[in-house]
Design an enzyme around this catalytic site. Sequence first.
Site, PDB file in Angstrom:
ATOM      1  N   ARG A  83       0.872  -1.169   0.000  1.00 32.66           N
ATOM      2  CA  ARG A  83       0.000   0.000   0.000  1.00 32.66           C
ATOM      3  C   ARG A  83       0.914   1.226   0.000  1.00 32.66           C
ATOM      4  NH1 ARG A  83      -3.974  -0.493   4.991  1.00 32.66           N
ATOM      5  NH2 ARG A  83      -4.773   1.454   4.103  1.00 32.66           N
ATOM      6  N   HIS A  84       0.358   2.381  -0.335  1.00 30.77           N
ATOM      7  CA  HIS A  84       1.130   3.628  -0.238  1.00 30.77           C
ATOM      8  C   HIS A  84       1.451   3.901   1.231  1.00 30.77           C
ATOM      9  CE1 HIS A  84      -2.539   5.330   1.368  1.00 30.77           C
ATOM     10  NE2 HIS A  84      -3.167   4.682   0.389  1.00 30.77           N
TER      11      HIS A  84
ATOM     12  N   ASN B 283      -5.401   9.192   5.596  1.00 32.42           N
ATOM     13  CA  ASN B 283      -5.309   8.030   6.515  1.00 32.42           C
ATOM     14  C   ASN B 283      -5.360   8.573   7.927  1.00 32.42           C
ATOM     15  OD1 ASN B 283      -2.872   6.379   4.451  1.00 32.42           O
ATOM     16  ND2 ASN B 283      -4.998   5.794   4.727  1.00 32.42           N
TER      17      ASN B 283
ATOM     18  N   ARG C 127      -0.624   9.712  -3.716  1.00 34.09           N
ATOM     19  CA  ARG C 127      -0.033   9.010  -2.569  1.00 34.09           C
ATOM     20  C   ARG C 127       0.768   7.767  -2.978  1.00 34.09           C
ATOM     21  NH1 ARG C 127      -5.583   8.768  -2.541  1.00 34.09           N
ATOM     22  NH2 ARG C 127      -6.729   6.873  -1.941  1.00 34.09           N
TER      23      ARG C 127
ATOM     24  N   GLU D 210      -7.722   3.516  -6.043  1.00 33.54           N
ATOM     25  CA  GLU D 210      -8.489   2.925  -4.939  1.00 33.54           C
ATOM     26  C   GLU D 210      -9.968   2.808  -5.314  1.00 33.54           C
ATOM     27  OE1 GLU D 210      -8.794   0.944  -2.866  1.00 33.54           O
ATOM     28  OE2 GLU D 210      -8.312   1.610  -0.848  1.00 33.54           O
TER      29      GLU D 210
ATOM     30  N   HIS E 237      -3.427   0.530  -3.323  1.00 41.61           N
ATOM     31  CA  HIS E 237      -4.308   0.911  -2.204  1.00 41.61           C
ATOM     32  C   HIS E 237      -4.899  -0.342  -1.550  1.00 41.61           C
ATOM     33  CE1 HIS E 237      -4.299   5.022  -3.946  1.00 41.61           C
ATOM     34  NE2 HIS E 237      -4.128   4.336  -5.067  1.00 41.61           N
TER      35      HIS E 237
END
Length: 466
Positions: free
Chosen positions: A253-254, A260, A307, A327, A393
Site C-alpha cells: 500500500r502507499h 489516513n 499518494r 483505490e 491501495h
Amino acid sequence: PATAASAAIGSVAVTATNGLSAAEQAMQSMAAFSTRKVVVVMVGLPARGKTHTAKSLERYLNWLGFMTKVFNVGALRRELVGAEQKADFFDPHNAEGAAARKRVAALTLERMIEWLLADSGGRVGIYDATNTTRERRKAVRIRLETENIRVLFFESMCTDEAIVNRNILQTKLFSPDYAHASAEDAVADFKRRIAHYEEVYETLDADEDCAYIKSVNVSSQLILNDIQGYLPGKIAAFLLSANISPRCLYLSRHGESEWNRSGQLGGDPPLTTRGRIYSIRLAEFMASEFTNKGKDLPLVWTSQLQRTRQTASSIPGMTICWRALNEIDAGMCEGMTYKQIEQTRPDIHEARKRDKLRFRYPGGESYVDVIHRLEPVILEIERTQEPLLIVAHNAIIRSIFAYYYGIEQSKVPHIDIDLHTVYKLTTQAYGCKLEKFSFDVDGSEYNNKTPEASPRAASVPSPVIL
Ligand code: ATP
Ligand code: F6P
C-alpha cells in the site's frame, strides 16, 4: 456462434410447448446461452503442467466470481486404487490397470457433472486427466454435450526434455505416488510411466471437431481452434497470458496519507511525514533486494493518485501509473469518515455491513467492480516475466492478494493488508510463497528531520514467512 446457439435454443425448444411467445423463447435461449456450463478438459502426457494450469485457471475464474472446481483423476485414483502404483499400472496392455483407470476416470467425470448440474452448482469444471487418446476425448465430449455443457480442450504438449525433467523434479518427487521411493527410483519409474502413455498418445487435431487450445513447449507456440463464447474467450485469454517462470511480485500500500490520518475515504491526498519516510524505507528495501545484489531494480507500477506515486518516488527508474490501480471509488462517500457515513447515511453503513463485497457506493464502486477492473492488470502481471513492485491501495492490494492465494470473493474485502508493509510473493509450482516485511515508521522519531536526512541503517527487517 452456430454450435452454441443451436444447442441452447435446442434446450429451450423443450419448454416452448408451454405456450411461450417467440420473444419469451428468445429471452430464454439467451439466458440459457449466457449461463451455459463449461468444462475445460485437460490433455497431455504426464508432467506437462496440466495440474498446474488447471489450478491456476481455477483460481482465476473463482477470483472473477465464476464458481470453478478442478476434478483430478489422479487424486481419486489414489483414493480408490491406492497411491504408490508402479509404472506397470499405467501400461496400456495391463488389462486390470486399464480397467481401474477407466473406472476412476468415468467416476470423476460423473462427479464433475453432478457438481455442475446441482441447484447451487458450479459454472466451470476442469477435468484434470491425461485424456491422451482421440477415442477417450470423444467419449468425454459426447457425455458432456449430452448435458448441454460446453466443452473446451486444453492440451499442453512438451517436446523439450529439459522442461519435462525439471517438472518431474519440481513436483513428482513430492507426489504421494512416491512417498516411500528414493528420488532416483521415483524419476526412473515416472519416466517409465510417461513412456506407457506415449504408446497411445494422440495429439489434438482440428478434425476432432472440437474447441481447443494447444500450448507447445510452454507457450512457444499456441494454437487456438474454434474458441467461441464469453467464458471460453476469457479462459483462452488467461491461458495465453499465463507464464510459468518463477518470479517475484512485491505488493505494498502507499505510505500513510493525510486522509489516513484524518480517517477520510478516497480522495487524492498527499503523504504525511510518516508516509514519506516509508517511501525511503521502501526504496532501501528494494535496493537491498536488487541493486545491492547486482540486479536491476524491478518495474514499478502505481495508481494515478499522488499518494502511491509519492511512495514510489524514492525508487530510481521509471514508474508506470495505472488508472485501474486507483483505490475503490467511494462515490458520494468520498472524503467522508466511516463515522460520518454511519451518522448521516445509516442506510449505506448498514448495506455495506451486510454485503461488503457487492455493496456499490452510490456513484462509486463495489469490490466486485474493483476485481473486474483489475482483470487486465492481472493478465499483464501474468504476462510480465520480470519481477514487479506494485504500490497501490487497500482494496486493490486485497484483490490482487486474493487472486494469488485463491481467497474466496466474499472474504476479499476483509483481508488485512497493513500500511508500511511489503508483501513479497514468489510463484512456485502449484502455489505461491509469501514473505511479509513490516517497517516500523515512527513519525515522532523523524518529526524534526527531513526524511532524506533520516538514518538508513538496519531498516530492512527480517522476513516473516506466512
Ligand atoms: P500428471 O499427468 O502426472 O498429473 P501434469 O501434466 O498434471 O502431470 P503438473 O503436475 O502440473 O503436470 O506439473 C507441474 C510442473 O509443470 C510445474 O513445474 C510447472 O512449472 C510446469 N508447467 C506448468 N505449465 C506448463 C506447460 N504449459 N508446459 C510445461 N510445463 C508446465
Ligand atoms: O501421472 C499420470 C496421472 O496424473 C495419474 O496420477 C492419474 O491416475 C492419471 O494421470 C489420470 O489420467 P488418466 O485419465 O490417463 O488415467
